[in-house]
Design an enzyme around this catalytic site. Structure first.
Site, PDB file in Angstrom:
ATOM      1  N   TYR A 146       1.061  -0.857  -0.035  1.00  0.00           N
ATOM      2  CA  TYR A 146       0.075  -0.096   0.008  1.00  0.00           C
ATOM      3  C   TYR A 146       0.854   1.205   0.229  1.00  0.00           C
ATOM      4  CZ  TYR A 146      -3.127   3.542   1.563  1.00  0.00           C
ATOM      5  OH  TYR A 146      -4.090   4.414   1.584  1.00  0.00           O
TER       6      TYR A 146
ATOM      7  N   ASP B  21       9.182   2.653   0.332  1.00  0.00           N
ATOM      8  CA  ASP B  21       8.569   3.411   0.799  1.00  0.00           C
ATOM      9  C   ASP B  21       8.522   3.535   2.171  1.00  0.00           C
ATOM     10  OD1 ASP B  21       6.151   4.700   1.722  1.00  0.00           O
ATOM     11  OD2 ASP B  21       4.721   3.422   0.706  1.00  0.00           O
TER      12      ASP B  21
ATOM     13  N   LYS C  15       4.139   9.675   8.372  1.00  0.00           N
ATOM     14  CA  LYS C  15       3.751   9.289   9.783  1.00  0.00           C
ATOM     15  C   LYS C  15       4.866   9.386  10.772  1.00  0.00           C
ATOM     16  CE  LYS C  15       0.983   5.715   7.969  1.00  0.00           C
ATOM     17  NZ  LYS C  15       1.130   4.552   6.741  1.00  0.00           N
TER      18      LYS C  15
HETATM   19  C1  LIG Z   1       0.273   5.142   5.423  1.00  0.00           C
HETATM   20  C2  LIG Z   1       0.769   5.255   3.992  1.00  0.00           C
HETATM   21  C3  LIG Z   1       0.850   5.913   3.650  1.00  0.00           C
HETATM   22  C4  LIG Z   1      -0.194   6.704   2.831  1.00  0.00           C
HETATM   23  O1  LIG Z   1       0.520   7.281   3.366  1.00  0.00           O
HETATM   24  P1  LIG Z   1      -0.783   9.245   3.972  1.00  0.00           P
HETATM   25  O2  LIG Z   1      -0.260   9.812   5.209  1.00  0.00           O
HETATM   26  O3  LIG Z   1      -2.141   7.781   4.896  1.00  0.00           O
HETATM   27  O4  LIG Z   1      -1.006   9.742   2.742  1.00  0.00           O
HETATM   28  C5  LIG Z   1       1.931   5.202   2.107  1.00  0.00           C
HETATM   29  N1  LIG Z   1       2.572   4.000   2.631  1.00  0.00           N
HETATM   30  C6  LIG Z   1       2.919   3.754   3.337  1.00  0.00           C
HETATM   31  C7  LIG Z   1       4.028   2.575   3.386  1.00  0.00           C
HETATM   32  C8  LIG Z   1       1.403   3.445   4.423  1.00  0.00           C
HETATM   33  O5  LIG Z   1       1.537   2.927   5.389  1.00  0.00           O
END
Ligand SMILES: *Cc1c(COP(=O)(O)O)cnc(C)c1O
Length: 426
Positions: free
Chosen positions: A142, A237, A265
């Site tokens: 994701y 990511d 985050k």
């Molecule tokens: C949470 C998440 C995102 C998206 O971040 P948002 O601030 O919710 O848009 C992208 N990549 C990973 C791995 C995530 O866990």
């Protein structure tokens, strides 16, 4: 008990599903979600005074726990000085320096307001840098709700992507190739099917969004090698793993340098933020240094930056990651042992302070493995915990997080509550 100030019915009347983000609605476990009133340290409280040991951690950002005094103080101070300027500030430079200091592969960084924005922008940059269009992602990976990444086909074999959501066009998703997590063969297949066409491989270096699935030995190394050979951009990511599994993220833990890194985050200390960064010559392609356009009214927001700086300062002192790892181990070992006692098939997968308790008896390497989990069993487990005052993430395929505000007593109480839950399930 006092009634919540706002009922769930009112929420559903004015917001789709009653929420601002789908997973909050308890769709995977059933029942009405808890409406949260406040949080402090390791706890959250609902509007009727209910108290929960929190293992959701706002889905990852809250590595220090709720309302950490240093973060609150930093945000208050920043707010008093003005909440947004649309002009350069000191704080954003200092946060950028902290991030580039922590991650050797990141020489320059651009701040945005969410992880989604960051992955979207990193893809644009990768496509601009390579002059290619296709992107490889992994089943179960994701990366926010970016159109071209809302695609996840069957794992194992590289296939052309089909969109997961109405509204994502075939034209967009046809440039996304889905490979199997931990399967270098499926990545090789993608590259031999589309030679000189793949702009980037985007990967969670430790998968967290199909539940926690660590990379097998050689997987990330293999991605690095394939991208080097084909002159594709390797994007890590690290929205979840950055400053979560260690001060230098998953790339530090495994010793692999991606070309671009996406963050979010933890770097915002619980306020909205995202960032992407990497090698200087790549990042200097971003406007206004270069031609790749990307902008944001609230990017580098002073409150988010202040919270992020305060959080990273805490994480740069002492041995927070040792503490987090001990707490994580205590919890995962306890859950594993109690499930075994109760005869419940369970595989707890953990890296440091992030873990998933898969309701399956096999080790999980990819999305296919994750799907062997008994999601009904998990739903019962979740509700037993919630009734016992423990807020576990409301989906089998998410990570639970311990934070620096948890202590051994919190963990013992979670294990005790889980033990009762396993007995009822088993
Ligand atoms: C949470 C998440 C995102 C998206 O971040 P948002 O601030 O919710 O848009 C992208 N990549 C990973 C791995 C995530 O866990």
């Amino acid at each position: 008990m006092a009634q919540p100030l706002v009922s769930w019915e009112r929420a559903k009347n004015v917001m789709p599903g009653g929420v601002s983000s789908p997973v909050r609605a308890f769709g995977a476990v059933g029942g009405d979600p808890v409406i949260i009133a406040s949080g402090r340290g390791s706890r959250v409280f609902d509007e009727s005074g209910g108290e929960f040991i929190d293992l959701l951690g706002s889905w990852g950002p809250l590595i220090l726990g709720h309302a950490h005094p240093k973060v609150v103080e930093a945000v208050k101070k920043a707010a008093e000085k003005g909440t947004s300027f649309g002009a350069p500030t000191d704080g954003e430079v200092r946060l950028a320096e902290m991030i580039t200091g922590a991650l050797p592969s990141v020489e320059m960084v651009r701040f945005v307001s969410s992880g989604t924005e960051a992955t979207m922008s990193a893809l644009r940059l990768a496509r601009a840098a390579t002059g290619r269009t296709k992107v490889v992602k992994f089943a179960g990976g994701y990366h926010g709700h970016v159109d071209s990444l809302l695609v996840s086909a069957g794992s194992g074999v590289a296939t052309l992507g089909l969109p997961d959501s109405p509204g994502v066009t075939d034209a967009t998703s046809k440039d996304t190739i889905v490979a199997g997590y931990n399967s270098i063969d499926s990545v090789k297949e993608a590259f031999s099917s589309f030679p000189d066409q793949i702009a980037a491989v985007i990967v969670e270096p430790i998968a967290a969004n199909m539940g926690v699935v660590p990379p097998v030995s050689g997987f990330l190394e293999g991605l690095r090698q394939i991208c080097d050979e084909d002159r594709s951009i390797l994007i890590f990511d690290e929205v979840v793993t950055g400053f979560r599994v260690g001060y230098s993220g998953a790339q530090g833990m495994f010793g692999i340098s991606p070309d671009l890194t996406v963050m979010g985050k933890v770097i915002g200390g619980g306020l909205p933020i995202g960032a992407y960064g990497g090698r200087r010559e790549l990042m200097e392609m971003v406007a206004p240094a270069g031609p790749v356009y990307q902008a944001g009214t609230l990017s580098g927001n002073p409150l988010s930056v202040a919270a992020g700086l305060a959080a990273l300062e805490q994480l740069g002192n002492g041995d927070p990651y040792g503490t987090l790892d001990s707490l994580g181990r205590l919890l995962s070992d306890g859950l594993q042992a109690e499930a075994k006692n109760a005869g419940v098939p369970l595989t707890v997968q953990r890296v440091g302070s992030m873990m998933t308790a898969f309701f399956t008896d096999m080790e999980v390497f990819d999305l296919e493995g994750a799907k062997t989990s008994d999601t009904d069993g998990f739903a019962r487990f979740f509700h037993q915990l919630l009734d016992g005052g423990v807020y576990w993430p409301p989906s089998q395929f998410e990570a639970a997080f311990v934070c620096l505000a948890h202590d051994d007593d919190d963990i013992a109480r979670v294990i005790e509550t889980a033990s009762k839950a396993f007995e009822r399930i088993g």
